[in-house]
Design a protein around this motif. Structure first.
Motif, PDB file in Angstrom:
ATOM      1  N   ASP A  81     -81.973 -91.650  43.428  1.00 16.07           N
ATOM      2  CA  ASP A  81     -81.734 -92.587  42.334  1.00 16.07           C
ATOM      3  C   ASP A  81     -80.267 -93.014  42.279  1.00 16.07           C
ATOM      4  O   ASP A  81     -79.870 -93.765  41.406  1.00 16.07           O
ATOM      5  CB  ASP A  81     -82.174 -91.984  40.999  1.00 16.07           C
ATOM      6  CG  ASP A  81     -81.448 -90.702  40.651  1.00 16.07           C
ATOM      7  OD1 ASP A  81     -80.778 -90.110  41.529  1.00 16.07           O
ATOM      8  OD2 ASP A  81     -81.561 -90.249  39.495  1.00 16.07           O
ATOM      9  N   LEU A 117     -87.295 -93.352  41.038  1.00 12.29           N
ATOM     10  CA  LEU A 117     -86.331 -94.030  40.161  1.00 12.29           C
ATOM     11  C   LEU A 117     -85.397 -94.926  40.968  1.00 12.29           C
ATOM     12  O   LEU A 117     -84.983 -95.980  40.500  1.00 12.29           O
ATOM     13  CB  LEU A 117     -85.542 -93.009  39.341  1.00 12.29           C
ATOM     14  CG  LEU A 117     -86.351 -92.275  38.270  1.00 12.29           C
ATOM     15  CD1 LEU A 117     -85.525 -91.147  37.650  1.00 12.29           C
ATOM     16  CD2 LEU A 117     -86.863 -93.232  37.204  1.00 12.29           C
ATOM     17  N   SER A 159     -86.944 -98.376  41.379  1.00 18.09           N
ATOM     18  CA  SER A 159     -87.281 -99.102  40.146  1.00 18.09           C
ATOM     19  C   SER A 159     -87.137-100.612  40.262  1.00 18.09           C
ATOM     20  O   SER A 159     -88.041-101.360  39.881  1.00 18.09           O
ATOM     21  CB  SER A 159     -86.414 -98.609  38.978  1.00 18.09           C
ATOM     22  OG  SER A 159     -86.729 -97.289  38.662  1.00 18.09           O
ATOM     23  N   PHE A 211     -94.083 -93.045  35.372  1.00 22.49           N
ATOM     24  CA  PHE A 211     -93.289 -94.012  36.122  1.00 22.49           C
ATOM     25  C   PHE A 211     -94.196 -95.141  36.634  1.00 22.49           C
ATOM     26  O   PHE A 211     -93.913 -96.324  36.426  1.00 22.49           O
ATOM     27  CB  PHE A 211     -92.579 -93.333  37.295  1.00 22.49           C
ATOM     28  CG  PHE A 211     -91.862 -94.293  38.204  1.00 22.49           C
ATOM     29  CD1 PHE A 211     -90.572 -94.710  37.926  1.00 22.49           C
ATOM     30  CD2 PHE A 211     -92.486 -94.805  39.334  1.00 22.49           C
ATOM     31  CE1 PHE A 211     -89.915 -95.607  38.751  1.00 22.49           C
ATOM     32  CE2 PHE A 211     -91.849 -95.702  40.178  1.00 22.49           C
ATOM     33  CZ  PHE A 211     -90.542 -96.108  39.880  1.00 22.49           C
TER      34      PHE A 211
END
Length: 186
Positions: free
Chosen positions: A79, A144, A147, A180
């Motif tokens: 991330d 993440l 994203s 998520f």
């Protein structure tokens, strides 16, 4: 250890679907990358940060003649971009490397890490059909880092290997992985 879900998804969404891209995160020695590359009109993006496994991955790509179909990225997905510690398992369990210290790791190495969503154009991402994550507890962190790319991955099937115990080491849990995907309408 061959993941039958990944193989089935590659056959259905790449081979029978007329081609596309498979993303192999935690590619290890590249067995799944090579199997995916065998599908008609397949391209594979393989991510592996461990130097020990990278040498095997490159060897498998060359031995199978897929240097034009498999692109190897020698770093971790995360991330955040920068340096990370990779905890390396012993030789007998080469699939046990992790960004988090798990009981079977024997040493560590500093590796580069990048966010997936910072690497590729929306045009390329639109051709991704299969994404496999096998990153020993770093699954949520890796997701993440995807994203900003998720809207372009709508046609992709995700295969995420999850271990509740390994996820706990990173402060994550299985329900957070599902949340998520829910947040992006998957």
């Amino acid at each position: 250890n061959i993941n039958p879900f990944f193989i089935s998804a590659c056959k259905q969404y790449i081979g029978e679907g007329g081609g596309g891209i498979a993303v192999d995160v935690g590619a290890n020695a590249g067995v799944l990358s090579v199997l995916a590359a065998r599908e008609r009109n397949a391209t594979v993006l393989a991510f592996e940060p461990s130097l020990r496994e990278l040498s095997r991955l490159y060897e498998n790509v060359l031995l199978n003649g897929f240097h034009d179909r498999i692109t190897v990225f020698p770093f971790a997905l995360s991330d955040r971009c920068g340096e990370r510690q990779l905890f390396v398992a012993d030789e007998r369990n080469s699939g046990g490397n992790s960004l988090f210290p798990i009981d079977r790791t024997r040493s560590s190495a500093t590796v580069r890490a990048a966010r997936f969503d910072s690497l590729f154009s929306p045009e390329l991402l639109a051709h991704v059909r299969v994404v496999k994550l096998d990153v020993e507890g770093a699954e949520l962190e890796t997701l993440l880092g995807m994203s900003d790319a998720m809207e372009h991955l709508r046609r992709a099937v995700f295969i995420v290997e999850m271990s509740p115990g390994f996820l706990a080491l990173s402060g994550a849990a299985v329900d957070r992985i599902y949340a998520f995907f829910d947040s992006f309408g998957f």
